[in-house]
Scaffold this motif. Structure first.
Motif, PDB file in Angstrom:
ATOM      1  N   THR A   3       0.857  -1.175   0.000  1.00 45.26           N
ATOM      2  CA  THR A   3       0.000   0.000   0.000  1.00 45.26           C
ATOM      3  C   THR A   3       0.893   1.223   0.000  1.00 45.26           C
ATOM      4  O   THR A   3       1.956   1.213   0.608  1.00 45.26           O
ATOM      5  N   THR A   4       0.457   2.276  -0.659  1.00 46.59           N
ATOM      6  CA  THR A   4       1.222   3.512  -0.660  1.00 46.59           C
ATOM      7  C   THR A   4       0.655   4.448   0.398  1.00 46.59           C
ATOM      8  O   THR A   4      -0.511   4.823   0.346  1.00 46.59           O
ATOM      9  N   CYS A   5       1.504   4.789   1.357  1.00 41.03           N
ATOM     10  CA  CYS A   5       1.165   5.765   2.397  1.00 41.03           C
ATOM     11  C   CYS A   5       1.768   7.103   1.961  1.00 41.03           C
ATOM     12  O   CYS A   5       2.910   7.144   1.506  1.00 41.03           O
ATOM     13  N   ARG A   6       1.001   8.170   2.113  1.00 37.48           N
ATOM     14  CA  ARG A   6       1.505   9.488   1.704  1.00 37.48           C
ATOM     15  C   ARG A   6       1.244  10.515   2.794  1.00 37.48           C
ATOM     16  O   ARG A   6       0.197  10.503   3.434  1.00 37.48           O
ATOM     17  N   VAL A   7       2.216  11.428   2.932  1.00 36.39           N
ATOM     18  CA  VAL A   7       2.108  12.538   3.874  1.00 36.39           C
ATOM     19  C   VAL A   7       2.497  13.804   3.132  1.00 36.39           C
ATOM     20  O   VAL A   7       3.564  13.866   2.504  1.00 36.39           O
ATOM     21  N   THR A   8       1.646  14.818   3.196  1.00 35.14           N
ATOM     22  CA  THR A   8       1.929  16.095   2.549  1.00 35.14           C
ATOM     23  C   THR A   8       1.626  17.220   3.526  1.00 35.14           C
ATOM     24  O   THR A   8       1.332  16.961   4.701  1.00 35.14           O
ATOM     25  N   VAL A   9       1.698  18.452   3.088  1.00 37.54           N
ATOM     26  CA  VAL A   9       1.320  19.591   3.924  1.00 37.54           C
ATOM     27  C   VAL A   9       0.393  20.514   3.152  1.00 37.54           C
ATOM     28  O   VAL A   9       0.546  20.699   1.940  1.00 37.54           O
ATOM     29  N   ASP A  10      -0.566  21.066   3.870  1.00 37.67           N
ATOM     30  CA  ASP A  10      -1.379  22.180   3.374  1.00 37.67           C
ATOM     31  C   ASP A  10      -0.756  23.453   3.918  1.00 37.67           C
ATOM     32  O   ASP A  10      -0.230  23.453   5.044  1.00 37.67           O
ATOM     33  N   VAL A  11      -0.819  24.523   3.145  1.00 33.93           N
ATOM     34  CA  VAL A  11      -0.405  25.841   3.627  1.00 33.93           C
ATOM     35  C   VAL A  11      -1.644  26.727   3.607  1.00 33.93           C
ATOM     36  O   VAL A  11      -2.347  26.802   2.590  1.00 33.93           O
ATOM     37  N   THR A  12      -1.904  27.383   4.728  1.00 33.71           N
ATOM     38  CA  THR A  12      -3.029  28.307   4.828  1.00 33.71           C
ATOM     39  C   THR A  12      -2.558  29.596   5.474  1.00 33.71           C
ATOM     40  O   THR A  12      -1.440  29.680   5.979  1.00 33.71           O
ATOM     41  N   GLY A  13      -3.415  30.589   5.483  1.00 28.14           N
ATOM     42  CA  GLY A  13      -3.066  31.890   6.049  1.00 28.14           C
ATOM     43  C   GLY A  13      -3.014  32.892   4.924  1.00 28.14           C
ATOM     44  O   GLY A  13      -3.938  32.990   4.117  1.00 28.14           O
ATOM     45  N   ASP A  14      -1.891  33.620   4.825  1.00 25.17           N
ATOM     46  CA  ASP A  14      -1.740  34.579   3.735  1.00 25.17           C
ATOM     47  C   ASP A  14      -1.492  33.890   2.401  1.00 25.17           C
ATOM     48  O   ASP A  14      -1.544  34.516   1.347  1.00 25.17           O
ATOM     49  N   ARG A  70      -2.834  10.219   3.711  1.00 23.30           N
ATOM     50  CA  ARG A  70      -3.738   9.386   2.913  1.00 23.30           C
ATOM     51  C   ARG A  70      -3.091   8.039   2.645  1.00 23.30           C
ATOM     52  O   ARG A  70      -1.893   7.851   2.846  1.00 23.30           O
ATOM     53  N   THR A  71      -3.916   7.105   2.145  1.00 22.79           N
ATOM     54  CA  THR A  71      -3.454   5.776   1.759  1.00 22.79           C
ATOM     55  C   THR A  71      -4.000   5.464   0.367  1.00 22.79           C
ATOM     56  O   THR A  71      -5.015   6.032  -0.041  1.00 22.79           O
ATOM     57  N   SER A  72      -3.331   4.579  -0.342  1.00 17.89           N
ATOM     58  CA  SER A  72      -3.847   4.192  -1.661  1.00 17.89           C
ATOM     59  C   SER A  72      -4.976   3.178  -1.529  1.00 17.89           C
ATOM     60  O   SER A  72      -5.863   3.099  -2.367  1.00 17.89           O
ATOM     61  N   SER A  73      -4.955   2.391  -0.426  1.00 17.83           N
ATOM     62  CA  SER A  73      -6.022   1.422  -0.156  1.00 17.83           C
ATOM     63  C   SER A  73      -5.841   0.888   1.258  1.00 17.83           C
ATOM     64  O   SER A  73      -4.749   0.968   1.828  1.00 17.83           O
ATOM     65  N   GLY A  74      -6.892   0.328   1.804  1.00 14.73           N
ATOM     66  CA  GLY A  74      -6.800  -0.249   3.142  1.00 14.73           C
ATOM     67  C   GLY A  74      -6.541   0.802   4.192  1.00 14.73           C
ATOM     68  O   GLY A  74      -6.987   1.938   4.080  1.00 14.73           O
ATOM     69  N   GLU A  75      -5.791   0.415   5.215  1.00 14.42           N
ATOM     70  CA  GLU A  75      -5.512   1.309   6.338  1.00 14.42           C
ATOM     71  C   GLU A  75      -4.021   1.578   6.424  1.00 14.42           C
ATOM     72  O   GLU A  75      -3.212   0.660   6.344  1.00 14.42           O
ATOM     73  N   ALA A  76      -3.671   2.839   6.599  1.00 13.74           N
ATOM     74  CA  ALA A  76      -2.274   3.237   6.798  1.00 13.74           C
ATOM     75  C   ALA A  76      -2.147   3.831   8.194  1.00 13.74           C
ATOM     76  O   ALA A  76      -3.018   4.572   8.647  1.00 13.74           O
ATOM     77  N   THR A  77      -1.055   3.508   8.868  1.00 17.07           N
ATOM     78  CA  THR A  77      -0.804   3.984  10.223  1.00 17.07           C
ATOM     79  C   THR A  77       0.412   4.907  10.202  1.00 17.07           C
ATOM     80  O   THR A  77       1.413   4.617   9.540  1.00 17.07           O
ATOM     81  N   PHE A  78       0.304   5.992  10.952  1.00 17.73           N
ATOM     82  CA  PHE A  78       1.353   7.012  11.002  1.00 17.73           C
ATOM     83  C   PHE A  78       1.676   7.312  12.463  1.00 17.73           C
ATOM     84  O   PHE A  78       0.779   7.388  13.300  1.00 17.73           O
ATOM     85  N   GLN A  79       2.947   7.490  12.764  1.00 25.40           N
ATOM     86  CA  GLN A  79       3.347   7.914  14.106  1.00 25.40           C
ATOM     87  C   GLN A  79       4.667   8.653  14.028  1.00 25.40           C
ATOM     88  O   GLN A  79       5.290   8.729  12.977  1.00 25.40           O
ATOM     89  N   ARG A  80       5.085   9.226  15.154  1.00 26.43           N
ATOM     90  CA  ARG A  80       6.291  10.054  15.216  1.00 26.43           C
ATOM     91  C   ARG A  80       6.301  11.083  14.092  1.00 26.43           C
ATOM     92  O   ARG A  80       7.243  11.159  13.309  1.00 26.43           O
ATOM     93  N   ARG A  81       5.259  11.852  14.039  1.00 25.33           N
ATOM     94  CA  ARG A  81       5.076  12.856  12.987  1.00 25.33           C
ATOM     95  C   ARG A  81       5.764  14.147  13.406  1.00 25.33           C
ATOM     96  O   ARG A  81       5.501  14.675  14.484  1.00 25.33           O
TER      97      ARG A  81
END
Length: 179
Positions: A106-117, A161-172
């Motif tokens: 499964t492909t696990c992905r982590v990105t960032v949103d930028v908000t504010g100005d 997000r995950t490509s399918s199933g369940e992805a677990t994330f820690q130590r972020r």
């Protein structure tokens, strides 16, 4: 206030208080030591002959949490989230330990949103990506140089997000170094 190019002094010409204030006092107030307000701050040029102090920020969330979302979303504990004062540039670094509960990769992905100005939606182009099966845990770090910011107060928030199933994330972990 802005830095002023010092005047050319002429022998036997008296100096006025206004000249001394403009060319000495005011210019000294534009130096890094005079502008330093926070421990760990650093200076960048904002415009010609002008420096501003910037302060990097970081946040870590150790909690292990999972998602089945196939589009970028928050986990139960949102973030990490970091807010900083920026110019048009910033370096963001994020890391995360990822694993899949699926038996197939499964492909696990982590990105960032930028908000504010600035508003930038997280996407796969700037994402930290890991393809893993249930047995594999993987810790990775990703760095992205943002050169498309609006100057001002901007907030980075990690999304998952995950490509399918369940992805677990820690130590972020999220670190933002503004310029």
């Amino acid at each position: 206030m802005a830095w002023t190019a010092p005047m050319t002094f002429v022998a036997n010409s008296p100096l006025t208080a206004a000249q001394l204030n403009t060319h000495l006092r005011d210019n000294f107030l534009e130096t890094a030591p005079a502008k330093a307000t926070e421990q760990g701050g650093y200076f960048v040029t904002d415009t010609a002959h002008r420096i501003v102090e910037r302060v990097g920020r970081r946040q870590t969330i150790s909690t292990e949490e999972a998602t089945t979302s196939t589009s970028y979303d928050d986990l139960a504990t949102q973030g990490p989230t970091v807010t900083v004062q920026t110019g048009e540039l910033a370096l963001a670094l994020w890391s995360c330990e990822m694993r899949s509960s699926n038996s197939e990769p499964t492909t696990c992905r982590v990105t960032v949103d930028v908000t504010g100005d600035t508003t930038i939606a997280g996407d796969d182009i700037r994402a930290l990506t890991n393809s893993t099966g249930a047995a594999g845990r993987h810790q990775s770090t990703h760095a992205v140089f943002f050169d498309d910011l609006n100057p001002g107060e901007n907030t980075w928030t990690m999304k998952y997000r995950t490509s399918s199933g369940e992805a677990t994330f820690q130590r972020r972990r999220l670190i933002v170094l503004p310029y």
